[in-house]
Design a protein around this motif. Structure first.
Motif, PDB file in Angstrom:
ATOM      1  N   VAL A 140     -14.526  23.299   7.145  1.00  0.00           N
ATOM      2  CA  VAL A 140     -13.771  22.085   7.425  1.00  0.00           C
ATOM      3  C   VAL A 140     -14.649  21.020   8.069  1.00  0.00           C
ATOM      4  N   ALA A 141     -15.453  21.400   9.023  1.00  0.00           N
ATOM      5  CA  ALA A 141     -16.268  20.415   9.727  1.00  0.00           C
ATOM      6  C   ALA A 141     -17.308  19.770   8.830  1.00  0.00           C
ATOM      7  N   SER A 142     -17.700  20.432   7.773  1.00  0.00           N
ATOM      8  CA  SER A 142     -18.726  19.872   6.902  1.00  0.00           C
ATOM      9  C   SER A 142     -18.140  19.109   5.724  1.00  0.00           C
ATOM     10  N   GLN A 143     -16.823  18.914   5.699  1.00  0.00           N
ATOM     11  CA  GLN A 143     -16.201  18.252   4.562  1.00  0.00           C
ATOM     12  C   GLN A 143     -16.577  16.801   4.451  1.00  0.00           C
ATOM     13  N   GLY A 144     -16.933  16.181   5.514  1.00  0.00           N
ATOM     14  CA  GLY A 144     -17.495  14.869   5.416  1.00  0.00           C
ATOM     15  C   GLY A 144     -16.579  13.703   5.669  1.00  0.00           C
ATOM     16  N   LEU A 145     -15.890  13.689   6.791  1.00  0.00           N
ATOM     17  CA  LEU A 145     -15.290  12.428   7.177  1.00  0.00           C
ATOM     18  C   LEU A 145     -16.407  11.420   7.383  1.00  0.00           C
ATOM     19  N   TYR A 146     -17.574  11.914   7.737  1.00  0.00           N
ATOM     20  CA  TYR A 146     -18.721  11.058   7.968  1.00  0.00           C
ATOM     21  C   TYR A 146     -19.356  10.613   6.651  1.00  0.00           C
ATOM     22  N   ASP A 147     -19.169  11.363   5.584  1.00  0.00           N
ATOM     23  CA  ASP A 147     -19.833  11.091   4.320  1.00  0.00           C
ATOM     24  C   ASP A 147     -18.860  10.761   3.199  1.00  0.00           C
ATOM     25  N   SER A 148     -17.654  10.400   3.516  1.00  0.00           N
ATOM     26  CA  SER A 148     -16.648  10.189   2.484  1.00  0.00           C
ATOM     27  C   SER A 148     -16.652   8.729   2.036  1.00  0.00           C
ATOM     28  N   PHE A 149     -17.545   8.422   1.109  1.00  0.00           N
ATOM     29  CA  PHE A 149     -17.683   7.051   0.639  1.00  0.00           C
ATOM     30  C   PHE A 149     -16.465   6.621  -0.170  1.00  0.00           C
ATOM     31  N   GLU A 150     -15.881   7.556  -0.916  1.00  0.00           N
ATOM     32  CA  GLU A 150     -14.695   7.233  -1.693  1.00  0.00           C
ATOM     33  C   GLU A 150     -13.537   6.868  -0.772  1.00  0.00           C
ATOM     34  N   ALA A 151     -13.346   7.635   0.291  1.00  0.00           N
ATOM     35  CA  ALA A 151     -12.286   7.338   1.249  1.00  0.00           C
ATOM     36  C   ALA A 151     -12.539   6.001   1.934  1.00  0.00           C
ATOM     37  N   ALA A 152     -13.784   5.707   2.223  1.00  0.00           N
ATOM     38  CA  ALA A 152     -14.122   4.428   2.849  1.00  0.00           C
ATOM     39  C   ALA A 152     -13.798   3.271   1.914  1.00  0.00           C
ATOM     40  N   ALA A 153     -14.053   3.446   0.633  1.00  0.00           N
ATOM     41  CA  ALA A 153     -13.756   2.392  -0.335  1.00  0.00           C
ATOM     42  C   ALA A 153     -12.253   2.154  -0.443  1.00  0.00           C
ATOM     43  N   VAL A 154     -11.475   3.240  -0.454  1.00  0.00           N
ATOM     44  CA  VAL A 154     -10.019   3.113  -0.518  1.00  0.00           C
ATOM     45  C   VAL A 154      -9.500   2.412   0.731  1.00  0.00           C
ATOM     46  N   LEU A 155     -10.022   2.785   1.886  1.00  0.00           N
ATOM     47  CA  LEU A 155      -9.595   2.160   3.131  1.00  0.00           C
ATOM     48  C   LEU A 155      -9.965   0.680   3.146  1.00  0.00           C
ATOM     49  N   ALA A 156     -11.167   0.350   2.718  1.00  0.00           N
ATOM     50  CA  ALA A 156     -11.603  -1.046   2.689  1.00  0.00           C
ATOM     51  C   ALA A 156     -10.705  -1.872   1.768  1.00  0.00           C
ATOM     52  N   LYS A 157     -10.334  -1.310   0.632  1.00  0.00           N
ATOM     53  CA  LYS A 157      -9.452  -2.012  -0.303  1.00  0.00           C
ATOM     54  C   LYS A 157      -8.082  -2.232   0.323  1.00  0.00           C
ATOM     55  N   ALA A 158      -7.550  -1.191   0.982  1.00  0.00           N
ATOM     56  CA  ALA A 158      -6.236  -1.300   1.617  1.00  0.00           C
ATOM     57  C   ALA A 158      -6.256  -2.349   2.722  1.00  0.00           C
ATOM     58  N   LEU A 159      -7.313  -2.384   3.487  1.00  0.00           N
ATOM     59  CA  LEU A 159      -7.421  -3.374   4.561  1.00  0.00           C
ATOM     60  C   LEU A 159      -7.535  -4.780   3.996  1.00  0.00           C
ATOM     61  N   ALA A 160      -8.263  -4.938   2.900  1.00  0.00           N
ATOM     62  CA  ALA A 160      -8.417  -6.249   2.279  1.00  0.00           C
ATOM     63  C   ALA A 160      -7.096  -6.746   1.707  1.00  0.00           C
ATOM     64  N   GLU A 161      -6.269  -5.837   1.203  1.00  0.00           N
ATOM     65  CA  GLU A 161      -4.994  -6.206   0.610  1.00  0.00           C
ATOM     66  C   GLU A 161      -3.891  -6.404   1.641  1.00  0.00           C
ATOM     67  N   GLU A 162      -4.116  -5.902   2.846  1.00  0.00           N
ATOM     68  CA  GLU A 162      -3.094  -5.991   3.883  1.00  0.00           C
ATOM     69  C   GLU A 162      -2.888  -7.457   4.257  1.00  0.00           C
ATOM     70  N   LYS A 163      -1.651  -7.834   4.297  1.00  0.00           N
ATOM     71  CA  LYS A 163      -1.341  -9.209   4.675  1.00  0.00           C
ATOM     72  C   LYS A 163      -1.061  -9.244   6.169  1.00  0.00           C
ATOM     73  N   VAL A 164      -1.782 -10.106   6.861  1.00  0.00           N
ATOM     74  CA  VAL A 164      -1.611 -10.241   8.293  1.00  0.00           C
ATOM     75  C   VAL A 164      -0.471 -11.216   8.556  1.00  0.00           C
ATOM     76  N   PRO A 165       0.561 -10.781   9.268  1.00  0.00           N
ATOM     77  CA  PRO A 165       1.672 -11.687   9.549  1.00  0.00           C
ATOM     78  C   PRO A 165       1.238 -12.793  10.506  1.00  0.00           C
ATOM     79  N   THR A 166       1.704 -13.987  10.249  1.00  0.00           N
ATOM     80  CA  THR A 166       1.391 -15.098  11.134  1.00  0.00           C
ATOM     81  C   THR A 166       2.622 -15.407  11.970  1.00  0.00           C
ATOM     82  N   HIS A 167       2.373 -15.765  13.183  1.00  0.00           N
ATOM     83  CA  HIS A 167       3.445 -16.101  14.112  1.00  0.00           C
ATOM     84  C   HIS A 167       3.354 -17.573  14.472  1.00  0.00           C
ATOM     85  N   GLY A 168       4.468 -18.244  14.372  1.00  0.00           N
ATOM     86  CA  GLY A 168       4.495 -19.625  14.814  1.00  0.00           C
ATOM     87  C   GLY A 168       4.667 -20.586  13.778  1.00  0.00           C
TER      88      GLY A 168
END
Length: 74
Positions: free
Chosen positions: A46-74
């Motif tokens: 389990v420890a060697s599965q690679g949260l540190y080396d998971s480039f695919e997961a990083a790409a998915v996260l980056a895409k999700a963050l880019a698509e996330e709409k930040v709510p504006t107040h005011g």
């Protein structure tokens, strides 16, 4: 060792180590209940599965963050 004894040690774990621990515990619960996870992996690996080396997961996260709409107040 009881959970009460482990709690202070668990709080000291890094975020990624806590995620790995969670993954390990879920896999153990699935195994004990007789259910098979989609990917059966060696629990000692389990420890060697690679949260540190998971480039695919990083790409998915980056895409999700880019698509996330930040709510504006005011």
């Amino acid at each position: 060792m009881s959970l009460i004894d482990l709690t202070p040690l668990l709080k000291e774990l890094s975020y990624s180590d806590k995620l790995l621990l969670l993954h390990f515990l879920v896999a153990e619960l699935l195994k004990e209940s007789g259910l098979n996870p989609l990917e059966i992996q060696d629990r000692d690996n389990v420890a060697s599965q690679g949260l540190y080396d998971s480039f695919e997961a990083a790409a998915v996260l980056a895409k999700a963050l880019a698509e996330e709409k930040v709510p504006t107040h005011g």
